[in-house]
Motif scaffolding. Structure first.
Motif, mmCIF file in Angstrom:
data_model
loop_
_atom_site.group_PDB
_atom_site.id
_atom_site.type_symbol
_atom_site.label_atom_id
_atom_site.label_comp_id
_atom_site.label_asym_id
_atom_site.label_seq_id
_atom_site.Cartn_x
_atom_site.Cartn_y
_atom_site.Cartn_z
ATOM 1 N N UNK A 15 8.072 13.885 5.100
ATOM 2 C CA UNK A 15 7.204 13.390 4.415
ATOM 3 C C UNK A 15 7.370 11.717 4.678
ATOM 4 N N UNK A 16 6.417 11.149 4.785
ATOM 5 C CA UNK A 16 6.361 9.642 4.966
ATOM 6 C C UNK A 16 6.338 9.011 3.241
ATOM 7 N N UNK A 17 6.874 7.777 3.188
ATOM 8 C CA UNK A 17 7.334 7.251 2.078
ATOM 9 C C UNK A 17 6.422 6.044 1.341
ATOM 10 N N UNK A 18 5.936 6.051 0.264
ATOM 11 C CA UNK A 18 5.284 4.801 0.117
ATOM 12 C C UNK A 18 6.332 3.743 -0.328
ATOM 13 N N UNK A 19 6.429 2.562 0.392
ATOM 14 C CA UNK A 19 7.651 2.093 0.287
ATOM 15 C C UNK A 19 7.155 0.678 -0.456
ATOM 16 N N UNK A 20 5.818 0.435 -0.624
ATOM 17 C CA UNK A 20 5.332 -0.837 -1.104
ATOM 18 C C UNK A 20 3.999 -0.400 -1.659
ATOM 19 N N UNK A 21 3.592 -1.173 -2.588
ATOM 20 C CA UNK A 21 2.298 -1.159 -3.289
ATOM 21 C C UNK A 21 1.850 -2.500 -3.961
ATOM 22 N N UNK A 22 0.315 -2.724 -3.940
ATOM 23 C CA UNK A 22 0.094 -4.050 -4.539
ATOM 24 C C UNK A 22 -1.399 -3.858 -5.019
ATOM 25 N N UNK A 23 -1.585 -4.611 -5.910
ATOM 26 C CA UNK A 23 -3.133 -4.665 -6.622
ATOM 27 C C UNK A 23 -3.603 -6.012 -7.342
ATOM 28 N N UNK A 24 -5.016 -5.813 -7.327
ATOM 29 C CA UNK A 24 -5.500 -7.243 -8.070
ATOM 30 C C UNK A 24 -6.847 -6.837 -8.540
ATOM 31 N N UNK A 25 -7.135 -7.392 -9.958
ATOM 32 C CA UNK A 25 -8.319 -6.767 -10.600
ATOM 33 C C UNK A 25 -9.060 -7.945 -11.087
ATOM 34 N N UNK A 55 -15.590 -12.939 -2.178
ATOM 35 C CA UNK A 55 -14.627 -12.812 -3.112
ATOM 36 C C UNK A 55 -13.815 -11.331 -3.037
ATOM 37 N N UNK A 56 -14.558 -10.372 -2.721
ATOM 38 C CA UNK A 56 -14.060 -9.136 -2.462
ATOM 39 C C UNK A 56 -13.129 -9.084 -1.394
ATOM 40 N N UNK A 57 -13.507 -9.639 -0.105
ATOM 41 C CA UNK A 57 -12.651 -9.689 1.093
ATOM 42 C C UNK A 57 -11.303 -10.512 0.729
ATOM 43 N N UNK A 58 -11.378 -11.640 -0.114
ATOM 44 C CA UNK A 58 -10.131 -12.182 -0.627
ATOM 45 C C UNK A 58 -9.477 -11.294 -1.395
ATOM 46 N N UNK A 59 -10.136 -10.650 -2.334
ATOM 47 C CA UNK A 59 -9.154 -9.591 -3.208
ATOM 48 C C UNK A 59 -8.648 -8.711 -2.456
ATOM 49 N N UNK A 60 -9.132 -8.097 -1.330
ATOM 50 C CA UNK A 60 -8.374 -7.034 -0.432
ATOM 51 C C UNK A 60 -7.445 -7.787 0.279
ATOM 52 N N UNK A 61 -7.613 -8.879 0.812
ATOM 53 C CA UNK A 61 -6.527 -9.325 1.498
ATOM 54 C C UNK A 61 -5.380 -9.606 0.767
ATOM 55 N N UNK A 62 -5.412 -10.089 -0.628
ATOM 56 C CA UNK A 62 -4.259 -10.367 -1.339
ATOM 57 C C UNK A 62 -3.757 -9.263 -1.772
ATOM 58 N N UNK A 63 -4.452 -8.030 -2.016
ATOM 59 C CA UNK A 63 -3.579 -6.701 -2.265
ATOM 60 C C UNK A 63 -2.897 -6.322 -1.258
ATOM 61 N N UNK A 64 -3.445 -6.289 0.119
ATOM 62 C CA UNK A 64 -2.596 -6.011 1.018
ATOM 63 C C UNK A 64 -1.356 -6.750 1.275
ATOM 64 N N UNK A 65 -1.455 -8.107 1.332
ATOM 65 C CA UNK A 65 -0.471 -8.975 1.444
ATOM 66 C C UNK A 65 0.624 -8.682 0.182
ATOM 67 N N UNK A 66 0.152 -8.579 -0.920
ATOM 68 C CA UNK A 66 1.173 -7.869 -2.068
ATOM 69 C C UNK A 66 1.952 -6.927 -1.925
ATOM 70 N N UNK A 67 1.337 -5.838 -1.023
ATOM 71 C CA UNK A 67 1.715 -4.536 -0.888
ATOM 72 C C UNK A 67 3.142 -4.703 0.236
ATOM 73 N N UNK A 289 -1.917 2.203 -7.553
ATOM 74 C CA UNK A 289 -1.069 1.251 -7.330
ATOM 75 C C UNK A 289 -0.366 0.600 -8.705
ATOM 76 N N UNK A 290 -1.276 0.778 -9.612
ATOM 77 C CA UNK A 290 -0.704 0.131 -11.010
ATOM 78 C C UNK A 290 -0.156 1.064 -11.818
ATOM 79 N N UNK A 291 -1.024 1.828 -12.461
ATOM 80 C CA UNK A 291 -0.325 2.964 -13.597
ATOM 81 C C UNK A 291 0.584 3.984 -12.856
ATOM 82 N N UNK A 292 0.053 4.746 -11.948
ATOM 83 C CA UNK A 292 0.539 6.026 -11.439
ATOM 84 C C UNK A 292 1.854 5.737 -10.772
ATOM 85 N N UNK A 293 1.990 4.928 -9.769
ATOM 86 C CA UNK A 293 3.180 4.585 -8.908
ATOM 87 C C UNK A 293 4.142 3.857 -9.842
#
Length: 338
Positions: A15-25, A55-67, A289-293
């Motif tokens: 099983x692969x591992x979720x080694x990082x996660x990020x979010x922005x709202x 703005x949505x593209x900027x938000x997605x880019x930031x979430x990926x970088x955060x992860x 990526x927020x509550x559950x993990x």
């Protein structure tokens, strides 16, 4: 390598591992029930951009970088990016990811895209085709309303069956090594269409697909609801959740004790006037990526069944009198027992 289980499910041998996660709202999401779990909360929905789409593209880019930062790896370690959104031709994802200079799989599963991206990223890693992959998605209330319903300036009254599209993005890094919960099983969903045509009642349109995938997963694995600490669909809201419980119950499975929906968890319906709850690709992504993990890291949940749900429609199909097909993808995430 993974193995086929039953008609739809894959069980991963390594099983692969979720080694990082990020979010922005956005600000409304940041004022909701899960505000303490989000990495960044915006003060406004434009975030310094001249359009909601930018703005949505900027938000997605930031979430990926955060992860990626949370995974403690370099951007160059990522081999593939799997992502999608609700905008025409996946423009939010395209412009968010263009500067990463990494192979990109653009996905459209409507609001089920977090499940689809996570499944495909996990398959790539477990199959030995990549060491690290990103799975991500995003949505924006203003952009979604503009594209699928009415211009905000129109000021239309929304019926109580309507849900509120989440402004936000969530991303995870899936790796073949590292510390974190593991993706152990996946059950890709089928298109299910019971003829619902009301674009203001997405919960009713998607609930049959959610139930179909949950039932298929239980039949394939021999499991039931009691085998999970939490079962969470993506964005059915209150109406869709009720229908899903009824449909799964007819197949002999009881969801009454440990089942919730991300669209119910994210907003305070009474205080925030979100009617049936939250929706959009970002709804399940930021809840995962927020509550559950983050609760899994505390040991609150050790095995969860995550089922993002999507309504496969466009303005063109609705205007031509088509119904709203639904789809749902299931992912089992477990804390390692090692």
């Amino acid at each position: 390598m993974g193995s086929q289980v039953g008609e739809q499910t894959i069980a991963f041998d390594n099983p692969p591992t979720i080694i990082g996660h990020g979010n922005i709202v956005g600000p409304k999401e940041g004022d909701g029930l899960l505000k303490e779990y989000f990495d960044k909360i915006l003060e406004d929905t434009l975030w310094g951009e001249e359009s909601w789409e930018k703005a949505e593209s900027k938000i997605l880019n930031a979430a990926i970088n955060s992860a990626i930062d949370n995974a403690n790896i370099a951007k160059n370690d990522i081999r593939y990016i799997f992502a999608g959104d609700l905008l025409n031709q996946l423009t939010a994802s395209t412009f968010a990811i263009r500067d990463f200079k990494k192979p990109f799989f653009g996905l459209y599963g409507a609001c089920s895209t977090m499940g689809e991206s996570l499944i495909l990223a996990s398959m790539a890693v477990e199959g030995g085709f990549a060491n690290y992959c990103v799975a991500a998605t995003s949505s924006h209330f203003c952009g979604a309303e503009k594209q699928f319903r009415y211009p905000l300036e129109f000021g239309n009254q929304r019926p109580l069956t309507a849900t509120y599209t989440v402004t936000g993005s969530g991303a995870v890094v899936v790796g073949n090594t590292g510390i974190g919960p593991k993706v152990t099983h996946v059950t890709p969903g089928k298109i299910v269409d019971l003829g619902v045509k009301d674009a203001m009642n997405m919960g009713a349109a998607m609930a049959p697909a959610a139930a179909d995938t949950i039932i298929a997963h239980f039949k394939d694995t021999g499991r039931s609801a009691v085998d999970y600490d939490l079962i969470a669909t993506g964005d059915l809201g209150m109406i869709g959740k009720k229908l899903t419980i009824e449909l799964v119950g007819k197949a002999g499975y009881d969801l009454s004790d440990n089942y919730t929906d991300c669209g119910i968890e994210i907003f305070d319906n009474e205080k925030q006037d979100t009617h049936a709850g939250g929706s959009g690709c970002g709804c399940s992504a930021v809840t995962l990526t927020g509550y559950i993990l983050k609760e899994m890291a505390k040991g609150t949940f050790n095995r969860i069944l995550f089922i993002p749900t999507g309504a496969l429609l466009s303005p063109s199909s609705s205007f031509q009198g088509e119904s709203i097909p639904g789809i749902a993808h299931a992912v089992v995430i477990e804390n390692s027992q090692e």
